[in-house]
Design a protein around this motif. Sequence first.
Motif, PDB file in Angstrom:
ATOM      1  N   GLY A  40       0.777  -1.225   0.000  1.00  0.00           N
ATOM      2  CA  GLY A  40       0.000   0.000   0.000  1.00  0.00           C
ATOM      3  C   GLY A  40       0.809   1.275   0.000  1.00  0.00           C
ATOM      4  O   GLY A  40       0.241   2.361  -0.119  1.00  0.00           O
ATOM      5  N   LEU A  41       2.117   1.188   0.159  1.00  0.00           N
ATOM      6  CA  LEU A  41       2.959   2.372   0.197  1.00  0.00           C
ATOM      7  C   LEU A  41       3.640   2.607  -1.148  1.00  0.00           C
ATOM      8  O   LEU A  41       3.928   1.664  -1.887  1.00  0.00           O
ATOM      9  N   THR A  42       3.896   3.858  -1.458  1.00  0.00           N
ATOM     10  CA  THR A  42       4.717   4.203  -2.612  1.00  0.00           C
ATOM     11  C   THR A  42       6.174   4.166  -2.175  1.00  0.00           C
ATOM     12  O   THR A  42       6.598   4.935  -1.317  1.00  0.00           O
ATOM     13  N   ARG A  43       6.924   3.271  -2.749  1.00  0.00           N
ATOM     14  CA  ARG A  43       8.322   3.037  -2.366  1.00  0.00           C
ATOM     15  C   ARG A  43       9.236   3.867  -3.254  1.00  0.00           C
ATOM     16  O   ARG A  43       9.179   3.752  -4.475  1.00  0.00           O
ATOM     17  N   VAL A  44      10.085   4.670  -2.631  1.00  0.00           N
ATOM     18  CA  VAL A  44      10.902   5.650  -3.358  1.00  0.00           C
ATOM     19  C   VAL A  44      12.371   5.442  -3.061  1.00  0.00           C
ATOM     20  O   VAL A  44      12.760   5.221  -1.898  1.00  0.00           O
ATOM     21  N   VAL A  45      13.196   5.525  -4.102  1.00  0.00           N
ATOM     22  CA  VAL A  45      14.655   5.619  -3.964  1.00  0.00           C
ATOM     23  C   VAL A  45      15.072   6.991  -4.468  1.00  0.00           C
ATOM     24  O   VAL A  45      14.610   7.454  -5.518  1.00  0.00           O
ATOM     25  N   ILE A  46      15.958   7.650  -3.728  1.00  0.00           N
ATOM     26  CA  ILE A  46      16.446   8.989  -4.078  1.00  0.00           C
ATOM     27  C   ILE A  46      17.881   8.868  -4.568  1.00  0.00           C
ATOM     28  O   ILE A  46      18.743   8.338  -3.861  1.00  0.00           O
ATOM     29  N   VAL A  47      18.153   9.365  -5.786  1.00  0.00           N
ATOM     30  CA  VAL A  47      19.500   9.328  -6.350  1.00  0.00           C
ATOM     31  C   VAL A  47      19.958  10.757  -6.585  1.00  0.00           C
ATOM     32  O   VAL A  47      19.450  11.458  -7.465  1.00  0.00           O
ATOM     33  N   ASP A  48      20.912  11.191  -5.781  1.00  0.00           N
ATOM     34  CA  ASP A  48      21.445  12.552  -5.865  1.00  0.00           C
ATOM     35  C   ASP A  48      22.841  12.528  -5.259  1.00  0.00           C
ATOM     36  O   ASP A  48      23.069  11.839  -4.257  1.00  0.00           O
ATOM     37  N   VAL A  91      20.699  16.941   0.126  1.00  0.00           N
ATOM     38  CA  VAL A  91      19.483  16.899  -0.687  1.00  0.00           C
ATOM     39  C   VAL A  91      18.729  15.601  -0.417  1.00  0.00           C
ATOM     40  O   VAL A  91      17.504  15.598  -0.216  1.00  0.00           O
ATOM     41  N   ARG A  92      19.440  14.493  -0.393  1.00  0.00           N
ATOM     42  CA  ARG A  92      18.797  13.202  -0.135  1.00  0.00           C
ATOM     43  C   ARG A  92      18.099  13.203   1.224  1.00  0.00           C
ATOM     44  O   ARG A  92      16.963  12.761   1.354  1.00  0.00           O
ATOM     45  N   ARG A  93      18.788  13.718   2.244  1.00  0.00           N
ATOM     46  CA  ARG A  93      18.198  13.743   3.584  1.00  0.00           C
ATOM     47  C   ARG A  93      16.963  14.646   3.626  1.00  0.00           C
ATOM     48  O   ARG A  93      15.945  14.308   4.241  1.00  0.00           O
ATOM     49  N   GLY A  94      17.062  15.800   2.990  1.00  0.00           N
ATOM     50  CA  GLY A  94      15.941  16.734   3.002  1.00  0.00           C
ATOM     51  C   GLY A  94      14.718  16.187   2.292  1.00  0.00           C
ATOM     52  O   GLY A  94      13.591  16.302   2.797  1.00  0.00           O
ATOM     53  N   GLY A 101      15.556   3.605  -0.050  1.00  0.00           N
ATOM     54  CA  GLY A 101      16.967   3.585  -0.387  1.00  0.00           C
ATOM     55  C   GLY A 101      17.425   4.905  -0.959  1.00  0.00           C
ATOM     56  O   GLY A 101      16.619   5.767  -1.320  1.00  0.00           O
ATOM     57  N   GLU A 102      18.742   5.064  -1.028  1.00  0.00           N
ATOM     58  CA  GLU A 102      19.333   6.269  -1.600  1.00  0.00           C
ATOM     59  C   GLU A 102      20.669   5.903  -2.207  1.00  0.00           C
ATOM     60  O   GLU A 102      21.283   4.892  -1.862  1.00  0.00           O
ATOM     61  N   ALA A 103      21.121   6.744  -3.134  1.00  0.00           N
ATOM     62  CA  ALA A 103      22.399   6.501  -3.794  1.00  0.00           C
ATOM     63  C   ALA A 103      22.947   7.822  -4.300  1.00  0.00           C
ATOM     64  O   ALA A 103      22.203   8.779  -4.523  1.00  0.00           O
ATOM     65  N   VAL A 108      11.900   6.161  -8.692  1.00  0.00           N
ATOM     66  CA  VAL A 108      13.247   6.673  -8.453  1.00  0.00           C
ATOM     67  C   VAL A 108      13.244   8.166  -8.746  1.00  0.00           C
ATOM     68  O   VAL A 108      12.928   8.584  -9.863  1.00  0.00           O
ATOM     69  N   LEU A 109      13.552   8.962  -7.723  1.00  0.00           N
ATOM     70  CA  LEU A 109      13.782  10.393  -7.933  1.00  0.00           C
ATOM     71  C   LEU A 109      15.238  10.562  -8.322  1.00  0.00           C
ATOM     72  O   LEU A 109      16.137  10.291  -7.530  1.00  0.00           O
ATOM     73  N   LEU A 110      15.471  10.999  -9.568  1.00  0.00           N
ATOM     74  CA  LEU A 110      16.807  10.954 -10.161  1.00  0.00           C
ATOM     75  C   LEU A 110      17.311  12.338 -10.523  1.00  0.00           C
ATOM     76  O   LEU A 110      16.725  13.021 -11.374  1.00  0.00           O
ATOM     77  N   ASP A 111      18.404  12.741  -9.884  1.00  0.00           N
ATOM     78  CA  ASP A 111      19.111  13.949 -10.307  1.00  0.00           C
ATOM     79  C   ASP A 111      19.918  13.612 -11.557  1.00  0.00           C
ATOM     80  O   ASP A 111      20.548  12.560 -11.638  1.00  0.00           O
ATOM     81  N   LEU A 112      19.897  14.507 -12.543  1.00  0.00           N
ATOM     82  CA  LEU A 112      20.610  14.228 -13.796  1.00  0.00           C
ATOM     83  C   LEU A 112      22.111  14.470 -13.671  1.00  0.00           C
ATOM     84  O   LEU A 112      22.908  13.787 -14.311  1.00  0.00           O
TER      85      LEU A 112
END
Length: 219
Positions: free
Chosen positions: A6-14, A19-22, A37-39, A57-61
């Motif tokens: 039921g949750l939206t699972r997100v990985v942050i790549v930056d 920025v990742r923590r915020g 997760g994060e990377a 995946v939230l992806l910084d270019l």
Amino acid sequence: MSLSCGLTRVVIVDDHAIVRRGVQAVLELESDIVVVGEASHQREALDVIADAVPDIVLLDLKLGGTDSNEGFSLCHDIVSAFPTTNVVVFSAFLDRRLLLEAIRLGARGYVQKDVYVDELLRIVRAVHAGEVGYDNQAVGLLVGSVGAGIEDEPPSLSEREIEIIRLVAQGFSNPEIGEQCFLSESTVKYYLRRIGRKLGVTHRAEIVFAATRLGLVLD
């Protein structure tokens, strides 16, 4: 790793830890979103995604450099290797070239880092629900580029072309459209080129925006 039902699972790549923590702190204020997760770079990101199986995946270019090559390469790799994971570009930069290249590589959304929190949440939820998600400035770029190619007189589109446009709008790939319409992939590509010429655009997202403006895409 067990999935959070039921949750939206997100990985942050930056490449910036702050920025990742915020972003994680903002997202996890919501009861329906969890950061799994994060990377900070491409190789790490692929390992984290393989382990965490995120929805988004939230992806910084721009990962550790001044150009977007690593981010675009990672976007391509994620879309190719993890078909159930959707990429939302999360960038400090926006121009037509970056936006259309991200879309071409399979990103389902594009949001700038200075966007309001409510807009970021809206986009994450929209993409998880199977829609596309762009912030207002990205939409403005797309609509502007589309508007330049549409004449006052609506183009004449066949029933088959309209059917293909609607499948594109639903996020189907060319092979999937071919299966739905009993066409070869090369024939689907031919239709898309012809549709693009009629609408005065070249990219899939532009086709959808142009067709939406003409009332051809159903809600």
